[in-house]
Design a protein around this motif. Structure first.
Motif, PDB file in Angstrom:
ATOM      1  N   LEU A 141      -2.612   3.126   3.726  1.00 30.42           N
ATOM      2  CA  LEU A 141      -3.339   3.449   2.498  1.00 30.42           C
ATOM      3  C   LEU A 141      -3.762   2.184   1.769  1.00 30.42           C
ATOM      4  CD1 LEU A 141      -1.381   6.487   0.995  1.00 30.42           C
ATOM      5  CD2 LEU A 141      -3.825   6.408   1.505  1.00 30.42           C
ATOM      6  N   GLU A 142      -2.851   1.237   1.661  1.00 33.32           N
ATOM      7  CA  GLU A 142      -3.168  -0.020   0.976  1.00 33.32           C
ATOM      8  C   GLU A 142      -4.272  -0.771   1.705  1.00 33.32           C
ATOM      9  OE1 GLU A 142      -0.962  -4.141  -0.537  1.00 33.32           O
ATOM     10  OE2 GLU A 142       0.194  -2.570   0.482  1.00 33.32           O
ATOM     11  N   ALA A 143      -4.197  -0.793   3.034  1.00 37.91           N
ATOM     12  CA  ALA A 143      -5.208  -1.498   3.827  1.00 37.91           C
ATOM     13  C   ALA A 143      -6.583  -0.860   3.666  1.00 37.91           C
ATOM     14  CB  ALA A 143      -4.797  -1.509   5.293  1.00 37.91           C
ATOM     15  N   MET A 144      -6.641   0.482   3.709  1.00 32.62           N
ATOM     16  CA  MET A 144      -7.923   1.152   3.547  1.00 32.62           C
ATOM     17  C   MET A 144      -8.499   0.926   2.153  1.00 32.62           C
ATOM     18  SD  MET A 144      -7.715   4.778   5.601  1.00 32.62           S
ATOM     19  CE  MET A 144      -9.416   5.137   5.203  1.00 32.62           C
ATOM     20  N   ALA A 145      -7.626   0.945   1.149  1.00 37.00           N
ATOM     21  CA  ALA A 145      -8.098   0.713  -0.216  1.00 37.00           C
ATOM     22  C   ALA A 145      -8.686  -0.686  -0.360  1.00 37.00           C
ATOM     23  CB  ALA A 145      -6.951   0.914  -1.204  1.00 37.00           C
ATOM     24  N   LEU A 146      -8.007  -1.688   0.216  1.00 36.15           N
ATOM     25  CA  LEU A 146      -8.509  -3.057   0.137  1.00 36.15           C
ATOM     26  C   LEU A 146      -9.797  -3.223   0.942  1.00 36.15           C
ATOM     27  CD1 LEU A 146      -5.265  -5.219   0.337  1.00 36.15           C
ATOM     28  CD2 LEU A 146      -6.870  -5.089  -1.563  1.00 36.15           C
ATOM     29  N   ALA A 147      -9.865  -2.545   2.069  1.00 36.78           N
ATOM     30  CA  ALA A 147     -11.073  -2.635   2.892  1.00 36.78           C
ATOM     31  C   ALA A 147     -12.290  -2.105   2.133  1.00 36.78           C
ATOM     32  CB  ALA A 147     -10.880  -1.859   4.193  1.00 36.78           C
ATOM     33  N   HIS A 148     -12.117  -0.975   1.465  1.00 32.58           N
ATOM     34  CA  HIS A 148     -13.230  -0.427   0.681  1.00 32.58           C
ATOM     35  C   HIS A 148     -13.511  -1.297  -0.543  1.00 32.58           C
ATOM     36  CE1 HIS A 148     -13.814   3.103   3.095  1.00 32.58           C
ATOM     37  NE2 HIS A 148     -12.565   3.502   2.947  1.00 32.58           N
ATOM     38  N   GLU A 149     -12.463  -1.846  -1.130  1.00 31.81           N
ATOM     39  CA  GLU A 149     -12.649  -2.727  -2.291  1.00 31.81           C
ATOM     40  C   GLU A 149     -13.429  -3.979  -1.906  1.00 31.81           C
ATOM     41  OE1 GLU A 149      -9.966  -5.098  -5.659  1.00 31.81           O
ATOM     42  OE2 GLU A 149      -8.990  -3.774  -4.204  1.00 31.81           O
ATOM     43  N   SER A 178     -12.054 -13.849  -8.146  1.00 33.35           N
ATOM     44  CA  SER A 178     -11.620 -12.773  -7.236  1.00 33.35           C
ATOM     45  C   SER A 178     -10.337 -13.129  -6.506  1.00 33.35           C
ATOM     46  CB  SER A 178     -12.731 -12.471  -6.222  1.00 33.35           C
ATOM     47  OG  SER A 178     -13.935 -12.109  -6.845  1.00 33.35           O
ATOM     48  N   LYS A 179      -9.625 -14.163  -6.947  1.00 30.31           N
ATOM     49  CA  LYS A 179      -8.459 -14.632  -6.205  1.00 30.31           C
ATOM     50  C   LYS A 179      -7.360 -13.573  -6.116  1.00 30.31           C
ATOM     51  CE  LYS A 179      -6.518 -17.061 -10.242  1.00 30.31           C
ATOM     52  NZ  LYS A 179      -6.104 -18.384 -10.773  1.00 30.31           N
ATOM     53  N   ASP A 180      -7.280 -12.673  -7.093  1.00 36.55           N
ATOM     54  CA  ASP A 180      -6.270 -11.610  -7.023  1.00 36.55           C
ATOM     55  C   ASP A 180      -6.500 -10.737  -5.796  1.00 36.55           C
ATOM     56  OD1 ASP A 180      -4.160  -9.738  -8.202  1.00 36.55           O
ATOM     57  OD2 ASP A 180      -5.901  -8.409  -8.083  1.00 36.55           O
ATOM     58  N   PHE A 181      -7.754 -10.413  -5.516  1.00 39.47           N
ATOM     59  CA  PHE A 181      -8.072  -9.608  -4.333  1.00 39.47           C
ATOM     60  C   PHE A 181      -7.656 -10.328  -3.063  1.00 39.47           C
ATOM     61  CE2 PHE A 181     -11.107  -9.013  -0.836  1.00 39.47           C
ATOM     62  CZ  PHE A 181     -10.878  -7.674  -0.550  1.00 39.47           C
ATOM     63  N   PHE A 182      -7.988 -11.603  -2.946  1.00 39.36           N
ATOM     64  CA  PHE A 182      -7.675 -12.356  -1.728  1.00 39.36           C
ATOM     65  C   PHE A 182      -6.168 -12.589  -1.586  1.00 39.36           C
ATOM     66  CE2 PHE A 182     -12.138 -13.598  -2.568  1.00 39.36           C
ATOM     67  CZ  PHE A 182     -12.691 -13.124  -1.399  1.00 39.36           C
ATOM     68  N   GLU A 183      -5.461 -12.726  -2.691  1.00 41.58           N
ATOM     69  CA  GLU A 183      -4.002 -12.854  -2.624  1.00 41.58           C
ATOM     70  C   GLU A 183      -3.369 -11.562  -2.116  1.00 41.58           C
ATOM     71  OE1 GLU A 183      -2.809 -13.995  -6.511  1.00 41.58           O
ATOM     72  OE2 GLU A 183      -3.401 -16.109  -6.268  1.00 41.58           O
ATOM     73  N   ARG A 184      -3.869 -10.417  -2.585  1.00 38.65           N
ATOM     74  CA  ARG A 184      -3.347  -9.144  -2.098  1.00 38.65           C
ATOM     75  C   ARG A 184      -3.659  -8.964  -0.617  1.00 38.65           C
ATOM     76  NH1 ARG A 184      -6.055  -4.955  -4.573  1.00 38.65           N
ATOM     77  NH2 ARG A 184      -7.425  -6.299  -5.819  1.00 38.65           N
ATOM     78  N   LEU A 185      -4.797  -9.472  -0.196  1.00 35.83           N
ATOM     79  CA  LEU A 185      -5.182  -9.396   1.213  1.00 35.83           C
ATOM     80  C   LEU A 185      -4.220 -10.214   2.075  1.00 35.83           C
ATOM     81  CD1 LEU A 185      -7.610  -7.900   2.485  1.00 35.83           C
ATOM     82  CD2 LEU A 185      -8.801 -10.092   2.550  1.00 35.83           C
TER      83      LEU A 185
END
Length: 226
Positions: A49-57, A105-112
Motif C-alpha cells: 500500500l505504501e509503495a503504491m501510494a508513493l508511486a502515484h504521488e 520535495s526532499k520529504d518525498f525522496f526520503e520516504r522513498l
C-alpha cells in the motif's frame, strides 16, 4: 476382593493427561503459526500500500518539479556570482527554481529511500532496479538544471551539438517540452519515461497484494510472483 481396575487408574490418567497436553500444545502451535502468517501478510499489505501510494504521488511530485511555470519567490535565495549582471542572473533564475523544487520535495525522496529496503525484502533484491529509475530521473533533472545554469551565460557559440545538448537538458527539466522535441531528440522523453516506468512497475507488483485476491481454495492472499 481387590478392584481389578485399581492398578490401572494411575497410568491411565497419566496417559490421558499426556494426550491432553500434547493436544493443547499442538493446537497452540497451529494457532501461533496462523497468527504469524497473518502478521506477515499484514506487513506485506502495508508495504504494498505504501509503495503504491508513493508511486502515484511521484506523478504529482515530478509534475510540480518540472512545471515550466516559475515564480520570483522560487529563486529569491539564488546566490549571485561576484560582478554578475542582473540580466545574467535573470537568465539563471528558471533553472534555479527547478533545483529549489527538488529540495522542497526532499520529504518525498526520503520516504522513498526508507521504503526501498523493505520493498526489496518483500519482492526480491532485483526490485532495486525499479527504484533506480526514479532516482535516476531526479538526478538527471538536477544535473541538467545545473548545466543550464552554468552554460546559459557562457557566451560560447551555439554549434549544432551544443544546441542539441541544450535542448536535451531543457527536455529533462520541463514537462511538455520533451514531447515537443521527441521527433528531433532520441532521448527527449527519458526523464518522463523513467518516472512512468517506475510507477507502472510498482503498481504491477503491488496491486495483486493490495487487492487481496484469494488463491483457489486457499483462503489466503493471492500468491504473487516478483
Amino acid at each position: 476382593m481387590n478392584d481389578p481396575w485399581a492398578f490401572g487408574w494411575t497410568p491411565l490418567l497419566t496417559i490421558v493427561g499426556f494426550v491432553i497436553t500434547v493436544g493443547i500444545a499442538a493446537f497452540g502451535f497451529r494457532t501461533f503459526e496462523r497468527w504469524r502468517r497473518e502478521k506477515i501478510e499484514e506487513k506485506k499489505l502495508d508495504i504494498a500500500l505504501e509503495a503504491m501510494a508513493l508511486a502515484h504521488e511521484s506523478k504529482y511530485v515530478f509534475e510540480t518539479i518540472r512545471s515550466p511555470m516559475s515564480f520570483p519567490w522560487e529563486w529569491k535565495d539564488m546566490p549571485r556570482s561576484p560582478g554578475e549582471s542582473d540580466e545574467a542572473a535573470h537568465n539563471r533564475e528558471p533553472y534555479f527554481a527547478i533545483l529549489a523544487r527538488i529540495d522542497r520535495s526532499k520529504d518525498f525522496f526520503e520516504r522513498l529511500f526508507k521504503l526501498q529496503p523493505r520493498f526489496m525484502a518483500l519482492f526480491g533484491a532485483d526490485s532495486e532496479a525499479i527504484f533506480m529509475k526514479v532516482h535516476t530521473a531526479r538526478r538527471t533533472i538536477e544535473v541538467s538544471a545545473s548545466m543550464l545554469m552554468k552554460t546559459i551565460n557562457s557566451g560560447e557559440g551555439r554549434t549544432e551539438n551544443r544546441r542539441r545538448q541544450h535542448d536535451q537538458w531543457e527536455c529533462d527539466i520541463w514537462d511538455g517540452m520533451d514531447q515537443a522535441y521527441a521527433a528531433d531528440l532520441p532521448h527527449a522523453t527519458r526523464v518522463a519515461d523513467q518516472i512512468r516506468s517506475f510507477r507502472d512497475d510498482v503498481v504491477a507488483l503491488c496491486e495483486p497484494v493490495v487487492t487481496r485476491k484469494e488463491s483457489a481454495g486457499a483462503g489466503r492472499l493471492f500468491s504473487w510472483k516478483p
